[in-house]
Design a protein around this motif. Structure first.
Motif, PDB file in Angstrom:
ATOM      1  N   VAL A  69       1.302  -1.624  -0.051  1.00  0.00           N
ATOM      2  CA  VAL A  69       0.091  -0.252   0.178  1.00  0.00           C
ATOM      3  C   VAL A  69       0.490   1.231   0.261  1.00  0.00           C
ATOM      4  O   VAL A  69       1.588   0.976   0.199  1.00  0.00           O
ATOM      5  N   PHE A  70       0.449   2.729  -0.661  1.00  0.00           N
ATOM      6  CA  PHE A  70       1.005   3.158  -0.616  1.00  0.00           C
ATOM      7  C   PHE A  70       0.289   4.743  -0.082  1.00  0.00           C
ATOM      8  O   PHE A  70      -0.949   4.880  -0.071  1.00  0.00           O
ATOM      9  N   LEU A  71       0.913   5.761  -0.061  1.00  0.00           N
ATOM     10  CA  LEU A  71      -0.009   7.511   0.621  1.00  0.00           C
ATOM     11  C   LEU A  71       1.556   8.143   0.237  1.00  0.00           C
ATOM     12  O   LEU A  71       2.566   8.406   0.244  1.00  0.00           O
ATOM     13  N   ALA A  72       0.449   9.482  -0.276  1.00  0.00           N
ATOM     14  CA  ALA A  72       1.482  10.292  -1.194  1.00  0.00           C
ATOM     15  C   ALA A  72       0.440  11.831  -0.421  1.00  0.00           C
ATOM     16  O   ALA A  72      -0.128  11.767  -1.093  1.00  0.00           O
ATOM     17  N   LEU A  73       1.464  12.427  -0.116  1.00  0.00           N
ATOM     18  CA  LEU A  73       0.685  13.995   0.082  1.00  0.00           C
ATOM     19  C   LEU A  73       1.481  15.270  -0.940  1.00  0.00           C
ATOM     20  O   LEU A  73       3.465  15.073  -0.406  1.00  0.00           O
ATOM     21  N   GLY A  74       0.880  15.689  -2.060  1.00  0.00           N
ATOM     22  CA  GLY A  74       1.471  16.099  -2.965  1.00  0.00           C
ATOM     23  C   GLY A  74       0.777  18.276  -3.067  1.00  0.00           C
ATOM     24  O   GLY A  74      -0.346  18.074  -2.107  1.00  0.00           O
ATOM     25  N   PHE A  75       1.592  18.650  -3.463  1.00  0.00           N
ATOM     26  CA  PHE A  75       1.349  19.679  -3.351  1.00  0.00           C
ATOM     27  C   PHE A  75       1.154  20.406  -4.944  1.00  0.00           C
ATOM     28  O   PHE A  75       2.186  20.398  -5.560  1.00  0.00           O
ATOM     29  N   ASP A  76       0.509  20.852  -5.727  1.00  0.00           N
ATOM     30  CA  ASP A  76       0.036  21.586  -6.433  1.00  0.00           C
ATOM     31  C   ASP A  76       0.726  22.553  -6.764  1.00  0.00           C
ATOM     32  O   ASP A  76       0.245  23.620  -6.305  1.00  0.00           O
ATOM     33  N   LEU A  90       4.316  18.675  -6.157  1.00  0.00           N
ATOM     34  CA  LEU A  90       5.207  17.919  -5.649  1.00  0.00           C
ATOM     35  C   LEU A  90       5.246  17.790  -4.344  1.00  0.00           C
ATOM     36  O   LEU A  90       3.913  18.018  -3.237  1.00  0.00           O
ATOM     37  N   GLY A  91       6.158  16.464  -3.710  1.00  0.00           N
ATOM     38  CA  GLY A  91       5.448  15.951  -2.379  1.00  0.00           C
ATOM     39  C   GLY A  91       5.790  14.743  -2.223  1.00  0.00           C
ATOM     40  O   GLY A  91       7.160  14.312  -2.594  1.00  0.00           O
ATOM     41  N   ILE A  92       5.736  14.104  -1.396  1.00  0.00           N
ATOM     42  CA  ILE A  92       6.102  12.791  -0.624  1.00  0.00           C
ATOM     43  C   ILE A  92       5.279  11.713  -0.730  1.00  0.00           C
ATOM     44  O   ILE A  92       4.214  12.171   0.227  1.00  0.00           O
ATOM     45  N   LYS A  93       6.634  10.696  -0.660  1.00  0.00           N
ATOM     46  CA  LYS A  93       5.727   9.035  -0.844  1.00  0.00           C
ATOM     47  C   LYS A  93       6.461   8.445   0.254  1.00  0.00           C
ATOM     48  O   LYS A  93       7.110   7.987   0.128  1.00  0.00           O
ATOM     49  N   THR A  94       5.357   7.587   1.149  1.00  0.00           N
ATOM     50  CA  THR A  94       5.740   6.324   1.916  1.00  0.00           C
ATOM     51  C   THR A  94       4.472   5.421   1.986  1.00  0.00           C
ATOM     52  O   THR A  94       4.425   5.884   0.585  1.00  0.00           O
ATOM     53  N   GLY A  95       4.847   4.325   2.255  1.00  0.00           N
ATOM     54  CA  GLY A  95       3.628   2.616   2.609  1.00  0.00           C
ATOM     55  C   GLY A  95       4.244   2.207   2.990  1.00  0.00           C
ATOM     56  O   GLY A  95       5.690   2.267   3.611  1.00  0.00           O
ATOM     57  N   PHE A  96       4.100   0.571   2.600  1.00  0.00           N
ATOM     58  CA  PHE A  96       4.476  -0.779   3.515  1.00  0.00           C
ATOM     59  C   PHE A  96       4.297  -1.740   1.807  1.00  0.00           C
ATOM     60  O   PHE A  96       3.116  -1.618   2.083  1.00  0.00           O
ATOM     61  N   ASN A  97       5.132  -2.182   2.335  1.00  0.00           N
ATOM     62  CA  ASN A  97       5.540  -3.013   1.097  1.00  0.00           C
ATOM     63  C   ASN A  97       5.484  -4.754   1.359  1.00  0.00           C
ATOM     64  O   ASN A  97       6.662  -5.081   2.317  1.00  0.00           O
ATOM     65  N   TYR A  98       5.120  -6.086   0.925  1.00  0.00           N
ATOM     66  CA  TYR A  98       5.981  -7.295   0.903  1.00  0.00           C
ATOM     67  C   TYR A  98       6.994  -7.761  -0.574  1.00  0.00           C
ATOM     68  O   TYR A  98       6.036  -7.118  -1.175  1.00  0.00           O
ATOM     69  N   SER A  99       8.138  -8.258   0.130  1.00  0.00           N
ATOM     70  CA  SER A  99       9.020  -8.066  -0.739  1.00  0.00           C
ATOM     71  C   SER A  99       9.639  -9.444  -1.652  1.00  0.00           C
ATOM     72  O   SER A  99       9.764  -9.775  -0.215  1.00  0.00           O
ATOM     73  N   SER A 100       9.528 -10.045  -2.069  1.00  0.00           N
ATOM     74  CA  SER A 100       9.509 -11.106  -2.233  1.00  0.00           C
ATOM     75  C   SER A 100      10.907 -11.118  -3.721  1.00  0.00           C
ATOM     76  O   SER A 100      10.779 -11.021  -4.917  1.00  0.00           O
ATOM     77  N   LEU A 125      10.272   8.666   0.086  1.00  0.00           N
ATOM     78  CA  LEU A 125      10.661   9.333  -1.231  1.00  0.00           C
ATOM     79  C   LEU A 125       9.832  10.823  -1.659  1.00  0.00           C
ATOM     80  O   LEU A 125       8.785  11.248  -1.092  1.00  0.00           O
ATOM     81  N   ILE A 126      10.055  11.489  -2.441  1.00  0.00           N
ATOM     82  CA  ILE A 126      10.082  12.629  -2.621  1.00  0.00           C
ATOM     83  C   ILE A 126      10.307  12.605  -4.283  1.00  0.00           C
ATOM     84  O   ILE A 126      10.769  11.790  -4.975  1.00  0.00           O
ATOM     85  N   TYR A 127       8.358  12.967  -5.186  1.00  0.00           N
ATOM     86  CA  TYR A 127       8.828  12.605  -5.733  1.00  0.00           C
ATOM     87  C   TYR A 127       7.931  14.358  -6.575  1.00  0.00           C
ATOM     88  O   TYR A 127       8.190  15.328  -5.898  1.00  0.00           O
ATOM     89  N   PHE A 128       8.156  14.306  -7.728  1.00  0.00           N
ATOM     90  CA  PHE A 128       7.920  15.326  -8.759  1.00  0.00           C
ATOM     91  C   PHE A 128       7.133  14.462  -9.954  1.00  0.00           C
ATOM     92  O   PHE A 128       7.389  14.393 -10.832  1.00  0.00           O
ATOM     93  N   LYS A 129       5.891  15.810 -10.278  1.00  0.00           N
ATOM     94  CA  LYS A 129       5.176  15.083 -10.719  1.00  0.00           C
ATOM     95  C   LYS A 129       4.303  16.059 -12.234  1.00  0.00           C
ATOM     96  O   LYS A 129       4.597  17.334 -11.802  1.00  0.00           O
ATOM     97  N   VAL A 130       5.255  15.855 -13.410  1.00  0.00           N
ATOM     98  CA  VAL A 130       4.347  16.873 -13.992  1.00  0.00           C
ATOM     99  C   VAL A 130       3.477  15.829 -15.630  1.00  0.00           C
ATOM    100  O   VAL A 130       3.887  14.443 -15.964  1.00  0.00           O
ATOM    101  N   GLN A 131       2.434  16.294 -15.424  1.00  0.00           N
ATOM    102  CA  GLN A 131       1.010  16.139 -16.125  1.00  0.00           C
ATOM    103  C   GLN A 131       1.029  14.277 -15.477  1.00  0.00           C
ATOM    104  O   GLN A 131       0.655  14.757 -14.869  1.00  0.00           O
ATOM    105  N   LYS A 132       1.302  13.411 -16.267  1.00  0.00           N
ATOM    106  CA  LYS A 132       0.716  11.492 -15.700  1.00  0.00           C
ATOM    107  C   LYS A 132       2.694  11.613 -16.019  1.00  0.00           C
ATOM    108  O   LYS A 132       2.874   9.862 -15.629  1.00  0.00           O
ATOM    109  N   VAL A 133       3.753  12.304 -15.828  1.00  0.00           N
ATOM    110  CA  VAL A 133       4.834  11.689 -15.995  1.00  0.00           C
ATOM    111  C   VAL A 133       5.374  11.623 -14.549  1.00  0.00           C
ATOM    112  O   VAL A 133       5.319  12.752 -13.859  1.00  0.00           O
ATOM    113  N   ASN A 134       6.090  10.864 -13.411  1.00  0.00           N
ATOM    114  CA  ASN A 134       6.015  11.052 -12.219  1.00  0.00           C
ATOM    115  C   ASN A 134       7.992  10.409 -11.758  1.00  0.00           C
ATOM    116  O   ASN A 134       8.103   9.230 -11.669  1.00  0.00           O
TER     117      ASN A 134
END
Length: 233
Positions: A69-76, A90-100, A125-134
């Motif tokens: 699951v993931f959770l992201a807080l972004g600013f327009d 521009l925002g911050i993304k976190t979450g909890f993953n299970y990886s094999s 993670l810090i992310y920057f999204k432009v249109q449909k590309v993140n």
């Protein structure tokens, strides 16, 4: 009172920005491997092969899976002057993953050790999204839960085989550090409203081996599908 004023001054630049919270599910495949280095040979000239105990080993990738699951807080960041034709976030993304994930190691006797590592992953993670590309980058903490090893012995003895440093090594959980901090970077593309495909590269920052004179580092690629639940709620 001074603390309250300081908080207002710090947060005031963001008050004028439109905030958005995204949360959802992700799942997909993992192509993982490891770099194996005997520390005493790490600076040796001409040594570019994977080694354990100073002996060379072939390393093949392991195909696993990832979900969470993931959770992201972004600013327009879109400007009103642009009438928000070009959407930027521009925002911050976190979450909890299970990886094999894991790796396959083959010694000179053609004996193969397929090692499956189970990790819980917590990205920041810090992310920057432009249109449909993140685009995103940041650290990710891996917590080791289990290690399973499958040994396949060859019936053909290599003509160059003399000895193996891992004949009695079972690659158990005790052979690995409980925590593995990774550097993560990658990008995602929104293919439909709330649905995106993501490619993520991960590299261990520190040694994951508990064995003396051995340096093992994980490296992997994750290809996942992300679905924003808030897009349908």
């Amino acid at each position: 009172m001074k603390k309250f004023i300081l908080i207002i001054l710090i947060t005031s630049p963001f008050n004028s920005l439109s905030q958005k919270i995204n949360f959802g599910l992700s799942g997909g495949g993992v192509l993982s491997s490891q770099s194996l280095t005997t520390e005493s040979l790490s600076n040796a000239i001409g040594v570019d092969w994977n080694s354990i105990g100073g002996l060379p080993y072939n390393v093949d990738p392991y195909i696993g899976y990832n979900g969470g699951v993931f959770l992201a807080l972004g600013f327009d960041l879109s400007s009103e002057d642009e009438d928000k034709i070009i959407k930027r976030n521009l925002g911050i993304k976190t979450g909890f993953n299970y990886s094999s994930q894991g790796v396959t190691v083959e010694d000179v006797n053609r004996t193969r050790f397929t090692i499956n590592q189970i990790y819980y992953q917590i990205p920041i993670l810090i992310y920057f999204k432009v249109q449909k590309v993140n685009f995103f980058i940041g650290p990710q903490l891996h917590l080791l839960q289990d290690v399973n090893t499958t040994i396949t012995k060859s019936t053909i003895l290599s003509t160059n085989a003399t000895a193996s440093a891992i004949e009695n090594l079972k690659f158990e959980k005790s052979d690995y550090q409980e925590k593995d901090t990774n550097l993560v970077f990658g990008f995602s593309y929104e293919i439909y409203r709330g649905l995106s495909v993501q490619l993520k590269s991960l590299r261990s920052i520190r040694n994951t081996s508990m064995l003396n004179d051995e340096i093992w580092k994980n490296k992997s690629l994750e290809l996942t599908i992300n679905f924003n639940l808030d897009s349908v709620l």
